[in-house]
Design an enzyme around this catalytic site. Sequence first.
Site, PDB file in Angstrom:
ATOM      1  CD  GLU A 214      30.042  42.519  71.073  1.00 55.84           C
ATOM      2  OE1 GLU A 214      31.047  43.123  71.498  1.00 55.84           O
ATOM      3  OE2 GLU A 214      30.080  41.340  70.663  1.00 55.84           O
TER       4      GLU A 214
ATOM      5  CG  ASP B 158      39.512  28.007  41.795  1.00 56.33           C
ATOM      6  OD1 ASP B 158      39.192  27.292  42.762  1.00 56.33           O
ATOM      7  OD2 ASP B 158      40.677  28.108  41.385  1.00 56.33           O
TER       8      ASP B 158
ATOM      9  CE  LYS C 254      33.335  42.466  74.558  1.00 56.00           C
ATOM     10  NZ  LYS C 254      33.307  42.439  73.070  1.00 56.00           N
TER      11      LYS C 254
ATOM     12  CB  CYS D 172      31.177  39.175  72.815  1.00 52.80           C
ATOM     13  SG  CYS D 172      31.601  38.109  71.401  1.00 52.80           S
TER      14      CYS D 172
ATOM     15  CG  ASN E 246      51.384  38.163  34.632  1.00 50.20           C
ATOM     16  OD1 ASN E 246      50.847  37.109  34.945  1.00 50.20           O
ATOM     17  ND2 ASN E 246      52.436  38.640  35.276  1.00 50.20           N
TER      18      ASN E 246
ATOM     19  N   GLY F 121      33.865  36.275  35.785  1.00 54.19           N
ATOM     20  CA  GLY F 121      34.628  35.792  34.643  1.00 54.19           C
ATOM     21  C   GLY F 121      34.802  34.283  34.738  1.00 54.19           C
TER      22      GLY F 121
ATOM     23  CD  GLU G  77      44.126  30.311  42.092  1.00 51.86           C
ATOM     24  OE1 GLU G  77      43.973  29.508  41.164  1.00 51.86           O
ATOM     25  OE2 GLU G  77      43.347  31.263  42.302  1.00 51.86           O
TER      26      GLU G  77
ATOM     27  CB  SER H 191      30.672  35.251  68.059  1.00 54.99           C
ATOM     28  OG  SER H 191      31.675  34.271  67.897  1.00 54.99           O
TER      29      SER H 191
ATOM     30  CB  SER I 165      38.623  30.023  33.750  1.00 54.84           C
ATOM     31  OG  SER I 165      38.416  29.120  34.825  1.00 54.84           O
TER      32      SER I 165
END
Length: 541
Positions: free
Chosen positions: A44, A289, A110, A146, A370, A283, A399, A172, A285
């Site tokens: 498509e 994650d 379509k 589709c 922070n 980064g 998170e 899709s 830690s």
Amino acid sequence: MAVLKIAVAQIDCTVGDLAGNAARILAAADEAVLLGADLLLTPELALCGYPPEDLLLRPDFHRACARALTALAGKLPLPAVVGHPEMRGPLRYNAASLLRGGRVEATYCKQRLPNNEVFDEERYFAAGAEPCVLAIGGVRVGLAICEDIWLPGTVEATRAAGAELLLALNASPFHMNKPATRQAVLRARIAGAGMPAIYCNLVGGQDELVFDGGSFALDAAGRLTHRLPAFEEAVTVVEFAAGNLLPGAQAAVQPIEADVYAALKLGVRDYLGKNGFPGAIVGLSGGVDSALTLAIAVDALGRDRVRAVMMPSPWTSQMSLDDARDTIRRLGVQYDEIPIAGAMEQFAVLLAPTFAQLGPQPDWDTTDENLQARIRGMILMALSNRTGRIVLTTGNKSEMAVGYATLYGDMAGGFAVIKDVFKTFVYRLARWRNTLSEVIPANTIARAPSAELKPGQTDQDSLPPYEVLDAIIEAYMERDQSPREIVAQGWPAADVRRVVGLLKQSEYKRRQAPPGVRVSRRAFGKDWRYPITSLYPDEWS
């Protein structure tokens, strides 16, 4: 027995790259000729890429697409069905045309326009009204695009117009368990029509969407005859003879962890590649994650294009340093350690006079936590500016849902790799990746998760266990269940109230988050459009 050979071109197209997409179609056409195909089938909107979004509102975009389609028709070495946008007067259509003999011979528009999840085609397109049946090698071939196969009516009308074989062009996007759903939907649709079908799907990353390919074919009885590999380009010939499809090759079905990991990897590769970024910065830690994000980046881009940075504070444990260094040793990427204690002290001195004017100050609070994240964010963005590489953020869906991320801190970056992956699934992906080669240290997976922004901190100090948290988020956010319904399923009312409250109050943060790969049926992105300002109280009883 006469045989019609259709080459299914599962290709990776880029939105707006008309010349590049045409070149990809031509390359697939050359391969199809070598395979002895009679017809090429593309996905498509293959010519312009999907989804082009508001490019479709520009008349110059449509003029460029029309020129590219005409030029492509003159170069193809065999007949081809190509997806493209079509503008007729003031109306725009999602179309597919048969290009044969150097010209556009017929065009289908379509008929069913999706306007849910990540789709908003009613914003851009008018709906077609007529079936399209083409004569190809003595076979009457019908076209669908589709959404036409997801709702009853269009396929049946195409069959009634004389089609013996259905060709479905698709863009899709992937989400978990989507491949099986597609097959079930097409099987149900052709059951009433009694004709076989070939499903050609787009592959590749486009912003937050990943298209997984996995094109397939079903015979008239709904039996799977072909399945192309997922998450990679491929050209495969499907043969039609005596009113049905002949059996062919079927790529193996992978476990869900393998599919999600492949989607994340492809999303990273194409986001950086198509936007011209030379590499990535992550980064670290010492937690799971960032280790998973780094592994995905290395697998997607190669270790030479990835740089990792560890920025320890006074509260960073030796365990975190050891785990980060171990991850680097296993993955072999360039690595820097930049301690931030000095920067923390300088900010404390800088802010002290102003804070003193505000009255008595706590010894330590969220401000101090922070600040560490924002210092790290500044360092990562400075490296990004100097090198041109993009920062990949490492926050997960759990998170992002409850706002346990710092604006302009750990949210600073250009692409959020695991933004749509719940924490519980992060662990599943880490363990699955280690079955290929153990790149994420076992201790990183086993240890209690912590942001380490104050002494002895763990995530579960202020959140329910992740199994509970993720289940509540999934019910509220992905399945639109009310708090009353969630509590009725057995989840603690106090946890539901806290999680839903955090989710709602964090919307302003998510609006400022970078895009990330969508792998669930509903992600925080195109298919989550909740107001920042809202006083709706939810249904509790």
